[in-house]
Design a protein around this motif. Structure first.
Motif, mmCIF file in Angstrom:
data_model
loop_
_atom_site.group_PDB
_atom_site.id
_atom_site.type_symbol
_atom_site.label_atom_id
_atom_site.label_comp_id
_atom_site.label_asym_id
_atom_site.label_seq_id
_atom_site.Cartn_x
_atom_site.Cartn_y
_atom_site.Cartn_z
ATOM 1 N N GLN A 1 -20.822 12.962 -71.243
ATOM 2 C CA GLN A 1 -19.635 12.509 -70.515
ATOM 3 C C GLN A 1 -18.544 13.571 -70.546
ATOM 4 O O GLN A 1 -17.850 13.797 -69.545
ATOM 5 C CB GLN A 1 -19.115 11.204 -71.125
ATOM 6 C CG GLN A 1 -17.956 10.584 -70.354
ATOM 7 C CD GLN A 1 -18.343 10.225 -68.930
ATOM 8 O OE1 GLN A 1 -19.310 9.505 -68.707
ATOM 9 N NE2 GLN A 1 -17.615 10.743 -67.948
ATOM 10 N N ALA A 2 -18.393 14.242 -71.684
ATOM 11 C CA ALA A 2 -17.386 15.295 -71.779
ATOM 12 C C ALA A 2 -17.711 16.446 -70.833
ATOM 13 O O ALA A 2 -16.818 17.003 -70.180
ATOM 14 C CB ALA A 2 -17.298 15.800 -73.218
ATOM 15 N N ASP B 1 -16.906 15.307 -67.346
ATOM 16 C CA ASP B 1 -15.462 15.276 -67.121
ATOM 17 C C ASP B 1 -14.934 16.688 -66.851
ATOM 18 O O ASP B 1 -14.076 16.886 -65.966
ATOM 19 C CB ASP B 1 -14.750 14.669 -68.331
ATOM 20 C CG ASP B 1 -15.008 13.175 -68.461
ATOM 21 O OD1 ASP B 1 -15.432 12.565 -67.454
ATOM 22 O OD2 ASP B 1 -14.800 12.636 -69.567
ATOM 23 N N GLU C 1 -29.090 14.048 -74.735
ATOM 24 C CA GLU C 1 -28.362 13.030 -73.993
ATOM 25 C C GLU C 1 -28.738 13.039 -72.513
ATOM 26 O O GLU C 1 -28.800 11.980 -71.878
ATOM 27 C CB GLU C 1 -26.852 13.239 -74.169
ATOM 28 C CG GLU C 1 -26.369 12.950 -75.581
ATOM 29 C CD GLU C 1 -24.861 12.814 -75.663
ATOM 30 O OE1 GLU C 1 -24.192 12.955 -74.616
ATOM 31 O OE2 GLU C 1 -24.350 12.552 -76.780
ATOM 32 N N THR D 1 -23.613 6.310 -69.250
ATOM 33 C CA THR D 1 -23.205 7.570 -69.871
ATOM 34 C C THR D 1 -21.842 7.452 -70.528
ATOM 35 O O THR D 1 -21.628 7.933 -71.653
ATOM 36 C CB THR D 1 -23.179 8.694 -68.815
ATOM 37 O OG1 THR D 1 -24.487 8.844 -68.245
ATOM 38 C CG2 THR D 1 -22.756 10.014 -69.431
ATOM 39 N N SER D 2 -20.911 6.820 -69.847
ATOM 40 C CA SER D 2 -19.558 6.694 -70.405
ATOM 41 C C SER D 2 -19.549 5.863 -71.680
ATOM 42 O O SER D 2 -18.714 6.077 -72.567
ATOM 43 C CB SER D 2 -18.619 6.075 -69.367
ATOM 44 O OG SER D 2 -18.995 4.735 -69.078
ATOM 45 N N ARG D 3 -20.482 4.917 -71.812
ATOM 46 C CA ARG D 3 -20.538 4.052 -72.993
ATOM 47 C C ARG D 3 -21.322 4.669 -74.149
ATOM 48 O O ARG D 3 -20.985 4.434 -75.316
ATOM 49 C CB ARG D 3 -21.154 2.702 -72.636
ATOM 50 C CG ARG D 3 -20.334 1.844 -71.697
ATOM 51 C CD ARG D 3 -20.849 0.404 -71.699
ATOM 52 N NE ARG D 3 -22.284 0.354 -71.404
ATOM 53 C CZ ARG D 3 -22.797 0.176 -70.192
ATOM 54 N NH1 ARG D 3 -21.980 0.039 -69.143
ATOM 55 N NH2 ARG D 3 -24.097 0.131 -70.007
ATOM 56 N N ASN D 4 -22.355 5.436 -73.841
ATOM 57 C CA ASN D 4 -23.324 5.803 -74.873
ATOM 58 C C ASN D 4 -23.545 7.300 -75.087
ATOM 59 O O ASN D 4 -24.143 7.674 -76.097
ATOM 60 C CB ASN D 4 -24.691 5.173 -74.535
ATOM 61 C CG ASN D 4 -24.618 3.677 -74.367
ATOM 62 O OD1 ASN D 4 -24.433 2.937 -75.330
ATOM 63 N ND2 ASN D 4 -24.759 3.214 -73.130
ATOM 64 N N LEU D 5 -23.117 8.132 -74.162
ATOM 65 C CA LEU D 5 -23.440 9.556 -74.249
ATOM 66 C C LEU D 5 -22.158 10.381 -74.184
ATOM 67 O O LEU D 5 -21.805 10.939 -73.151
ATOM 68 C CB LEU D 5 -24.390 9.940 -73.101
ATOM 69 C CG LEU D 5 -25.660 9.080 -72.973
ATOM 70 C CD1 LEU D 5 -26.454 9.488 -71.738
ATOM 71 C CD2 LEU D 5 -26.509 9.186 -74.232
ATOM 72 N N PRO D 6 -21.443 10.499 -75.300
ATOM 73 C CA PRO D 6 -20.121 11.142 -75.285
ATOM 74 C C PRO D 6 -20.167 12.632 -74.935
ATOM 75 O O PRO D 6 -19.262 13.122 -74.247
ATOM 76 C CB PRO D 6 -19.607 10.927 -76.710
ATOM 77 C CG PRO D 6 -20.845 10.695 -77.538
ATOM 78 C CD PRO D 6 -21.790 9.971 -76.637
ATOM 79 N N MET D 7 -21.176 13.352 -75.404
ATOM 80 C CA MET D 7 -21.220 14.786 -75.114
ATOM 81 C C MET D 7 -21.471 15.039 -73.637
ATOM 82 O O MET D 7 -20.813 15.877 -73.005
ATOM 83 C CB MET D 7 -22.303 15.465 -75.959
ATOM 84 C CG MET D 7 -22.421 16.955 -75.694
ATOM 85 S SD MET D 7 -23.391 17.803 -76.928
ATOM 86 C CE MET D 7 -22.213 17.820 -78.274
#
Length: 218
Positions: free
Chosen positions: A85-86, A89, A157, A77-83
């Motif tokens: 991951q946000a 976070d 995602e 997720t941290s590498r490929n799925l930015p939304m």
């Protein structure tokens, strides 16, 4: 990836094998609701831990294996799925804002289990750990709302993350097959004797419900 997963699964099984000799049957009243993590788990099937194995023994292994899958998905997720991951976070920051987090930092054998025992009819709790945690959570501000476009992208995602989790889960189960003999040997050595002792004690209690030295009056 395959070699790393094999190492992680082997280490998880090793940790479980070190814990199994300390396992003891629970003496308290059992829960009514089944454990959603362990019921029908393909991980337990791959490990050879069937329904005849006590839940506490199953849970100690399934939780350790779930941690491996969770970490793999988190890295993906941290590498490929930015939304996604946000969103995660923001949720993590929201969780850290709570001062009372009773479900965190537990040993694998207790992780994911209900915080409180099942209620007894006619004997209400003065308070519960889950209730205190809910009160704390209600005081933390909610996450900001998403637009319809953001929701659609986020669902996409999430579906990708679920797909990757299934991929890792299948690979982990394949690796677990190679550890079935070790797992079975530990159950035979440490778990089954305790279950047999409990059954023997129960059988003796049923055969002799009264104290043989006690006089029975009619």
């Amino acid at each position: 990836m395959e070699r790393s997963l094999e190492t992680q699964v082997s280490q998880a099984v090793d940790a479980w094998l070190r814990w199994v000799p300390r396992w003891e049957p629970a003496t308290h009243r059992g829960r009514v609701a089944p454990c959603r993590r362990c019921l029908g788990s393909p991980v337990l099937s791959a490990a050879g831990l069937g329904s005849d194995v006590p839940h506490g023994v199953q849970h100690g292994l399934s939780t350790r294996i779930k941690t491996i899958v969770d970490h793999a998905v988190a890295e993906y997720t941290s590498r490929n799925l930015p939304m996604l991951q946000a969103e995660l976070d923001q949720q993590s920051a929201r969780n850290r804002a709570r001062s009372y987090r009773p479900a965190e930092g537990l040993e694998p054998e207790f992780e994911g289990l209900p915080l409180d025992p099942d209620p007894v009819p006619g004997a209400p709790f003065l308070f519960t750990l889950s209730g205190l945690a809910s009160e704390e959570e209600s005081q933390v501000p909610s996450l900001p709302p998403l637009s319809d476009e953001a929701k659609t992208a986020l669902r996409r995602e999430v579906a990708l993350a679920d797909e990757y989790a299934n991929l890792i889960g299948r690979e982990v189960c394949r690796v677990l097959l190679h550890h079935r003999l070790r797992i079975h040997a530990a159950v035979v050595e440490y778990v089954e004797p305790q279950i047999e002792a409990m059954l023997s004690e129960l059988s003796q209690a049923l055969d002799a419900p009264f104290d043989p030295n006690e006089e029975i009056g009619f």
